[in-house]
Design an enzyme around this catalytic site. Sequence first.
Site: not given
Ligand code: PRP
Ligand code: URA
Length: 205
Positions: A102, A106, A197, A200
Site C-alpha cells: 500500500r 493513498t 501494522d 511491522d
Molecule cells: C497491509 C496488509 C494488507 C494490506 C491491507 O500490507 O498486509 O496487504 O495492508 O490493506 P488494504 O485492504 O487497504 O489493501 P502493506 O501494504 O502494509 O504491506 P506489507 O504486508 O508489506 O507490510
Molecule cells: N494494514 C495493516 O497492517 N494494518 C491495518 O490496520 C491496515 C492495513
Amino acid sequence: MPLHVLQHPLAQHVLTHLRDKTTKPVLFRTLSYQISLLLALEATRDLATVEKEIETPLEKMKGRVLAKPLVVVPILRAGLGMLQPFPDVFPDVSVGYVGLERDHQTAIARSYYCKLPPLAGARVLVVDPMLATGGSAAQALTLVKAQGATEVGFICIVAAPEGVDTVQQAHPEVPIHAGVVDRTLNDRKYILPGLGDFGDRLYGT
Ligand code: PRP
Ligand code: URA
C-alpha cells in the site's frame, strides 16, 4: 458469498494478545501461527474427498482422501505470517506468492511480485492478515482468477467492514474467512481498533 467469522474462544484469546501493543514480534509470530491454523481448518471444512481403498493391518477398507490440489497464496509481506500452518497440516499444498504494497499516502496497493503455480482445478486460498480497504485482497483475487483459479477463498485475521464490502462487490462468489470483523477504518485507512501494522509487528520493522 457468506462471511465466516471464527467463533472459537481460543480465537478471541489469541486476538487479544495480537492486538496488545506490548506483544513482542517473537510472540506475535506464534500467535499469528495459532489463529491462522484455526482459520485454515475452518476455510477447508468443505474440501471435496474421494474414496480410496486401503488395507489396515487387519483388513481392507474404503477410506477417503482429499480430491483436489490445494494452493495457498500469501500476499507479501504480512501474508507470510499466515503461511506455515498450511504446509504443516496439508503436506501436498502448493504455494504461490503475490507481492502488494500500500502507498502510505493513498493506501492504494501496488503490485511488485507474482509467482503462482498452476491454479486450474485447485482450491486456491489467498491469505492476508489485514483486510482494510479491501484493495489488496481484491487485486490479489483478480490476479489468481486471471491465472485460471475458479474455486477461490480469502482468509484474513482482522477485517474492516469496508474491506468486506469491497471484496464482496468485486468478487461476490469468493467466501471470506475472518478471525474478527472490527469497527471501521481511521483516516489513514488503518483498522480500528485493529492491531496496527501487521507486517511491522511480525518482522519488528
Ligand atoms: C497491509 C496488509 C494488507 C494490506 C491491507 O500490507 O498486509 O496487504 O495492508 O490493506 P488494504 O485492504 O487497504 O489493501 P502493506 O501494504 O502494509 O504491506 P506489507 O504486508 O508489506 O507490510
Ligand atoms: N494494514 C495493516 O497492517 N494494518 C491495518 O490496520 C491496515 C492495513
